[in-house]
Motif scaffolding. Sequence first.
Motif, PDB file in Angstrom:
ATOM      1  N   TRP A  36     -31.472   0.844  -0.368  1.00 44.66           N
ATOM      2  CA  TRP A  36     -30.964   1.432   0.878  1.00 44.66           C
ATOM      3  C   TRP A  36     -31.728   2.709   1.229  1.00 44.66           C
ATOM      4  O   TRP A  36     -32.159   2.896   2.360  1.00 44.66           O
ATOM      5  CB  TRP A  36     -29.463   1.721   0.723  1.00 44.66           C
ATOM      6  CG  TRP A  36     -28.766   2.190   1.962  1.00 44.66           C
ATOM      7  CD1 TRP A  36     -29.317   2.576   3.134  1.00 44.66           C
ATOM      8  CD2 TRP A  36     -27.366   2.329   2.127  1.00 44.66           C
ATOM      9  NE1 TRP A  36     -28.361   2.938   4.026  1.00 44.66           N
ATOM     10  CE2 TRP A  36     -27.150   2.816   3.438  1.00 44.66           C
ATOM     11  CE3 TRP A  36     -26.258   2.090   1.310  1.00 44.66           C
ATOM     12  CZ2 TRP A  36     -25.869   3.066   3.926  1.00 44.66           C
ATOM     13  CZ3 TRP A  36     -24.997   2.335   1.812  1.00 44.66           C
ATOM     14  CH2 TRP A  36     -24.804   2.830   3.113  1.00 44.66           C
ATOM     15  N   ALA A  40     -33.699   2.199   4.599  1.00 45.46           N
ATOM     16  CA  ALA A  40     -32.937   2.717   5.747  1.00 45.46           C
ATOM     17  C   ALA A  40     -33.794   3.543   6.721  1.00 45.46           C
ATOM     18  O   ALA A  40     -33.719   3.325   7.936  1.00 45.46           O
ATOM     19  CB  ALA A  40     -31.729   3.508   5.268  1.00 45.46           C
ATOM     20  N   PRO A  61     -25.900   7.244   1.274  1.00 47.16           N
ATOM     21  CA  PRO A  61     -26.192   7.023  -0.146  1.00 47.16           C
ATOM     22  C   PRO A  61     -26.180   8.314  -0.953  1.00 47.16           C
ATOM     23  O   PRO A  61     -25.778   8.315  -2.120  1.00 47.16           O
ATOM     24  CB  PRO A  61     -27.586   6.401  -0.155  1.00 47.16           C
ATOM     25  CG  PRO A  61     -28.019   6.274   1.232  1.00 47.16           C
ATOM     26  CD  PRO A  61     -26.967   6.746   2.138  1.00 47.16           C
TER      27      PRO A  61
END
Lengths: 143, 62
Positions: A36, A40, A61
């Motif tokens: 992620w 991202a 995160p």
Amino acid sequence: METPQSQQPTNTESTESKRMVRRSLLGFFSFMLGIWMVRAPKYLVGFEGPAWLKVGVLLLPWLVLGIAVSQKHRLWLEDELEILINRRALVFAFYVAFFGCIALEHLQAVGFVPAFAWTNKGLMTTLALLLLAGLGLSKLRYR
Amino acid sequence: MKNRLKELRAERSWSQSDLAGHLAVSRQTINAIETEKYDPSLPLALKIARLFKRPVEEIFGG
């Protein structure tokens, strides 16, 4: 008649299986978190939604990581030897990276090694590999 | 440091995993102590002594 102590049920299996389940879950979530964090930003570049949403998705995160790190109980069920091994691996990674950078700077200054721009990705990869090497070497010692 | 952990464990027919479970440490730690590659911390040494009902010096005296 009393059961001999050697035959009394122990909680060994539950402790070991708990340890394994926790480590597997943490490993899996850490991996997903890492994916992620890497992917991202690339997807968010073209995102045209509100800024707060963009920042929220990017920082989520980190929030999860911060909560995990701030937990008082030992997520990994690390015992004292494992803590020692991890600490030694971190020290190893730090000193090799630190003095390696200094040596590289000196070599670059006199032209033996071509100068190149340090990127965060390269440094983080190097540190991660050094940490893994340190962990491996320390664990080998205690086999 | 020399210790009698293996001997005491064998008296009770425990595996390293069994002993690790009793002491809430990993099997690797027990193995490291028995092979004298690692000296336990004071709390762990006292826990071991309590478990085997022996003085610490008798277990870790060399």
